[in-house]
Design a protein around this motif. Structure first.
Motif, mmCIF file in Angstrom:
data_model
loop_
_atom_site.group_PDB
_atom_site.id
_atom_site.type_symbol
_atom_site.label_atom_id
_atom_site.label_comp_id
_atom_site.label_asym_id
_atom_site.label_seq_id
_atom_site.Cartn_x
_atom_site.Cartn_y
_atom_site.Cartn_z
ATOM 1 N N PRO A 90 0.810 -1.225 0.000
ATOM 2 C CA PRO A 90 0.000 0.000 0.000
ATOM 3 C C PRO A 90 0.850 1.286 0.000
ATOM 4 C CG PRO A 90 -0.994 -1.606 1.468
ATOM 5 C CD PRO A 90 0.322 -2.198 1.015
ATOM 6 N N GLY B 221 -7.424 -7.640 9.754
ATOM 7 C CA GLY B 221 -6.953 -7.636 8.366
ATOM 8 C C GLY B 221 -6.024 -8.811 8.105
ATOM 9 N N ALA C 247 -6.036 -11.403 6.188
ATOM 10 C CA ALA C 247 -5.842 -12.029 4.872
ATOM 11 C C ALA C 247 -4.998 -11.156 3.945
ATOM 12 C CB ALA C 247 -7.200 -12.303 4.224
ATOM 13 N N GLY C 248 -4.587 -9.983 4.398
ATOM 14 C CA GLY C 248 -3.824 -9.071 3.536
ATOM 15 C C GLY C 248 -2.329 -9.362 3.587
ATOM 16 N N GLY C 249 -1.559 -8.449 2.997
ATOM 17 C CA GLY C 249 -0.115 -8.640 2.900
ATOM 18 C C GLY C 249 0.528 -8.828 4.271
ATOM 19 N N VAL C 250 0.324 -7.887 5.176
ATOM 20 C CA VAL C 250 0.932 -7.979 6.504
ATOM 21 C C VAL C 250 0.245 -9.055 7.340
ATOM 22 C CG1 VAL C 250 1.413 -6.731 8.653
ATOM 23 C CG2 VAL C 250 1.569 -5.522 6.456
ATOM 24 N N THR D 236 -9.602 -10.954 12.032
ATOM 25 C CA THR D 236 -10.766 -10.490 11.286
ATOM 26 C C THR D 236 -10.431 -10.482 9.802
ATOM 27 O OG1 THR D 236 -10.064 -8.184 11.624
ATOM 28 C CG2 THR D 236 -11.707 -9.050 13.142
ATOM 29 N N SER E 145 -12.699 -10.798 5.612
ATOM 30 C CA SER E 145 -14.037 -10.879 5.028
ATOM 31 C C SER E 145 -14.369 -12.335 4.696
ATOM 32 C CB SER E 145 -14.219 -9.939 3.836
ATOM 33 O OG SER E 145 -13.180 -10.064 2.936
ATOM 34 N N ASP F 188 -12.453 -15.094 2.851
ATOM 35 C CA ASP F 188 -11.101 -15.452 3.313
ATOM 36 C C ASP F 188 -11.092 -16.284 4.599
ATOM 37 O OD1 ASP F 188 -9.612 -14.263 1.260
ATOM 38 O OD2 ASP F 188 -9.823 -12.286 2.190
ATOM 39 N N ILE G 169 -5.853 -1.625 10.349
ATOM 40 C CA ILE G 169 -7.036 -1.000 9.744
ATOM 41 C C ILE G 169 -7.263 0.430 10.248
ATOM 42 C CG2 ILE G 169 -9.534 -1.270 9.342
ATOM 43 C CD1 ILE G 169 -7.795 -3.583 8.213
ATOM 44 N N LEU H 251 -0.963 2.199 11.505
ATOM 45 C CA LEU H 251 -1.581 3.347 10.838
ATOM 46 C C LEU H 251 -1.859 4.546 11.727
ATOM 47 C CD1 LEU H 251 -4.066 1.349 8.629
ATOM 48 C CD2 LEU H 251 -2.193 2.780 7.804
ATOM 49 N N MET I 228 6.521 2.450 12.532
ATOM 50 C CA MET I 228 6.888 2.322 11.125
ATOM 51 C C MET I 228 7.850 1.152 11.015
ATOM 52 S SD MET I 228 5.455 4.703 9.386
ATOM 53 C CE MET I 228 6.370 4.692 7.857
HETATM 54 N N1 LIG Z 1 3.583 1.654 9.401
HETATM 55 C C1 LIG Z 1 4.166 0.806 8.565
HETATM 56 O O1 LIG Z 1 5.400 0.668 8.565
HETATM 57 C C2 LIG Z 1 3.314 -0.030 7.638
HETATM 58 C C3 LIG Z 1 3.887 -1.155 7.023
HETATM 59 C C4 LIG Z 1 3.060 -1.964 6.224
HETATM 60 C C5 LIG Z 1 1.726 -1.632 6.031
HETATM 61 N N2 LIG Z 1 1.238 -0.500 6.618
HETATM 62 C C6 LIG Z 1 -0.194 -0.164 6.448
HETATM 63 O O2 LIG Z 1 -0.956 -1.197 7.072
HETATM 64 C C7 LIG Z 1 -2.138 -1.447 6.316
HETATM 65 C C8 LIG Z 1 -2.183 -2.944 5.952
HETATM 66 O O3 LIG Z 1 -1.134 -3.236 5.038
HETATM 67 P P1 LIG Z 1 -1.241 -4.520 4.093
HETATM 68 O O4 LIG Z 1 -0.026 -4.533 3.252
HETATM 69 O O5 LIG Z 1 -1.572 -5.705 4.899
HETATM 70 O O6 LIG Z 1 -2.531 -4.115 3.201
HETATM 71 P P2 LIG Z 1 -3.450 -5.030 2.274
HETATM 72 O O7 LIG Z 1 -2.634 -6.134 1.689
HETATM 73 O O8 LIG Z 1 -4.189 -4.092 1.388
HETATM 74 O O9 LIG Z 1 -4.467 -5.746 3.297
HETATM 75 C C9 LIG Z 1 -5.445 -5.059 3.996
HETATM 76 C C10 LIG Z 1 -6.466 -6.098 4.462
HETATM 77 O O10 LIG Z 1 -7.388 -5.488 5.355
HETATM 78 C C11 LIG Z 1 -8.670 -6.053 5.132
HETATM 79 N N3 LIG Z 1 -9.692 -5.159 5.687
HETATM 80 C C12 LIG Z 1 -10.188 -3.995 5.189
HETATM 81 N N4 LIG Z 1 -11.060 -3.454 6.035
HETATM 82 C C13 LIG Z 1 -11.101 -4.289 7.137
HETATM 83 C C14 LIG Z 1 -11.808 -4.269 8.372
HETATM 84 N N5 LIG Z 1 -12.664 -3.281 8.679
HETATM 85 N N6 LIG Z 1 -11.590 -5.273 9.251
HETATM 86 C C15 LIG Z 1 -10.735 -6.282 8.982
HETATM 87 N N7 LIG Z 1 -10.039 -6.357 7.817
HETATM 88 C C16 LIG Z 1 -10.241 -5.374 6.910
HETATM 89 C C17 LIG Z 1 -8.729 -6.242 3.647
HETATM 90 O O11 LIG Z 1 -9.664 -7.259 3.352
HETATM 91 P P3 LIG Z 1 -10.862 -7.045 2.314
HETATM 92 O O12 LIG Z 1 -10.226 -6.852 0.963
HETATM 93 O O13 LIG Z 1 -11.635 -8.306 2.444
HETATM 94 O O14 LIG Z 1 -11.616 -5.830 2.791
HETATM 95 C C18 LIG Z 1 -7.299 -6.688 3.330
HETATM 96 O O15 LIG Z 1 -7.191 -8.103 3.375
HETATM 97 C C19 LIG Z 1 -2.070 -0.524 5.087
HETATM 98 O O16 LIG Z 1 -2.864 0.622 5.336
HETATM 99 C C20 LIG Z 1 -0.612 -0.148 4.991
HETATM 100 O O17 LIG Z 1 -0.400 1.114 4.395
HETATM 101 C C21 LIG Z 1 1.995 0.308 7.399
#
Ligand SMILES: NC(=O)c1ccc[n+]([C@@H]2O[C@H](COP(=O)([O-])OP(=O)(O)OC[C@H]3O[C@@H](n4cnc5c(N)ncnc54)[C@H](OP(=O)(O)O)[C@@H]3O)[C@@H](O)[C@H]2O)c1
Length: 311
Positions: free
Chosen positions: A44, A153, A155-158, A176, A178, A181, A215, A237, A256
């Motif tokens: 992201p 979240g 099922a996402g990348g992290v 949690t 959807s 998943d 989230i 976040l 971070m």
């Molecule tokens: N601070 C840092 O260093 C850092 C590092 C990495 C990531 N991040 C941030 O952390 C967030 C997650 O990163 P990521 O790479 O894992 O993103 P990602 O791959 O886009 O995954 C996000 C996941 O969250 C799920 N989701 C959305 N709304 C939700 C809710 N209300 N409850 C539960 N799950 C929900 C999505 O599922 P659905 O598609 O089914 O909705 C998706 O599987 C991003 O905003 C990213 O920018 C920050």
């Protein structure tokens, strides 16, 4: 001067500002190497930087995007004594460079040997998301065997790495996701899976030591109800409310993720031992980076989206 292809932006905006263009061939100094990039994944942060949401002014343009790489050493700096041309490595890059490119400089502190049991496409899915999960759970969350964690979240990348790392540590894992998943989260090892679109997690999960919040917003606010007194909410976040933390007798923190060679090596060992598997939802060629970013930004993705640089 020799050149290579790289994905750069000259302005902030939608996927249309991404340009696959010629860029100068990089040079390695000291303990750095020039990596021939075989694959790079999308996070992201890439579309947040591209759209101008993530700090950085116009004075920093052009920017080459991409924080994750897996590839082979092409050239060694004068003090990169332990590496040789052809060695497979993977890395999380600092923000000053971009891995959506044919070659990139990697610093010693950013890289580890690529896990042997996966190909470059799967290895490239790991560094930033894996280190974010690792640092959130263990460095900031202090997760120990036998404790309970709720991962939002999952099922996402992290999240898909966080479930597997927490299970490998011996924790009880709730998550949690959807509805589509639920089975995926179970195969990753989650003990309890909540469909966030149909159920209120506060009705299903209680008394956790740690919430890993990927989230923010109302999901984070509602999470105080499930944290044990003495527990913690760790967010990628948003800073949490000190007032709500005090009322609960708990703590909150935002962090971070940073490059960390030792942690990347440890994650690589878990992959080689079969304890952790990176999940790649889709692979795009480098030239289709705009479609790849749009997919992660706008559609449902399980695990990671990867760019193939060397076919
Ligand atoms: N601070 C840092 O260093 C850092 C590092 C990495 C990531 N991040 C941030 O952390 C967030 C997650 O990163 P990521 O790479 O894992 O993103 P990602 O791959 O886009 O995954 C996000 C996941 O969250 C799920 N989701 C959305 N709304 C939700 C809710 N209300 N409850 C539960 N799950 C929900 C999505 O599922 P659905 O598609 O089914 O909705 C998706 O599987 C991003 O905003 C990213 O920018 C920050």
């Amino acid at each position: 001067m020799a050149s290579m292809k790289a994905v750069r932006i000259h302005d902030f905006g939608g996927p249309e500002v991404l340009s696959v263009e010629d860029a100068p061939f990089p040079q390695a100094f000291d303990d750095e190497v020039v990596l021939k990039v075989h694959a790079s994944s999308i996070n992201p942060i890439d579309y947040k930087i591209r759209s101008g949401q993530h700090g950085g002014g116009k004075d920093q343009l052009p920017i080459t995007l991409g924080r994750d790489v897996s590839g082979t050493v092409e050239l060694c700096g004068t003090r990169a004594h332990t590496l040789a041309k052809g060695d497979p490595i993977y890395a999380m890059l600092g923000r000053d460079r971009g891995g959506h490119s044919e070659y990139v400089v990697v610093k010693a502190v950013e890289m580890a040997a690529k896990p042997r049991e996966v190909d470059h496409l799967h290895a490239a899915a790991v560094p930033l998301a894996g280190l974010t999960a690792w640092q959130g759970l263990f460095d900031h969350g202090g997760l120990a065997a036998g404790q309970r964690v709720l991962i939002h979240g999952g099922a996402g990348g992290v999240g898909h790495f966080a479930i597997q790392f927490a299970k490998a540590k011996g924790a009880f894992v709730a998550t949690t996701v959807s509805g589509e998943d639920i089975d995926f989260a179970r195969t990753l090892g989650a003990d309890q899976v909540v469909d966030y679109k149909k159920q209120r997690f506060e009705d299903e999960v209680a008394e956790v030591d740690l919430v890993l919040d990927l989230i923010a917003g109302e999901t984070q606010d509602r999470s105080w109800a499930v944290v044990k007194p003495g527990g913690i909410i760790v967010s990628t976040l948003a800073e949490s409310s000190p007032e709500k933390a005090r009322q609960r007798g708990a703590r909150g923190t935002r962090y971070m993720a940073r490059p960390n060679a030792a942690q990347l090596a440890e994650i690589g060992r878990l992959i080689d031992n079969g304890k952790v598997r990176p999940y790649v939802d889709a692979v795009f060629p480098l030239k289709d980076v705009a479609a790849a970013e749009a997919r992660l930004e706008n559609e449902h993705v399980r695990g990671k989206i990867v760019l193939e640089v060397v076919a």
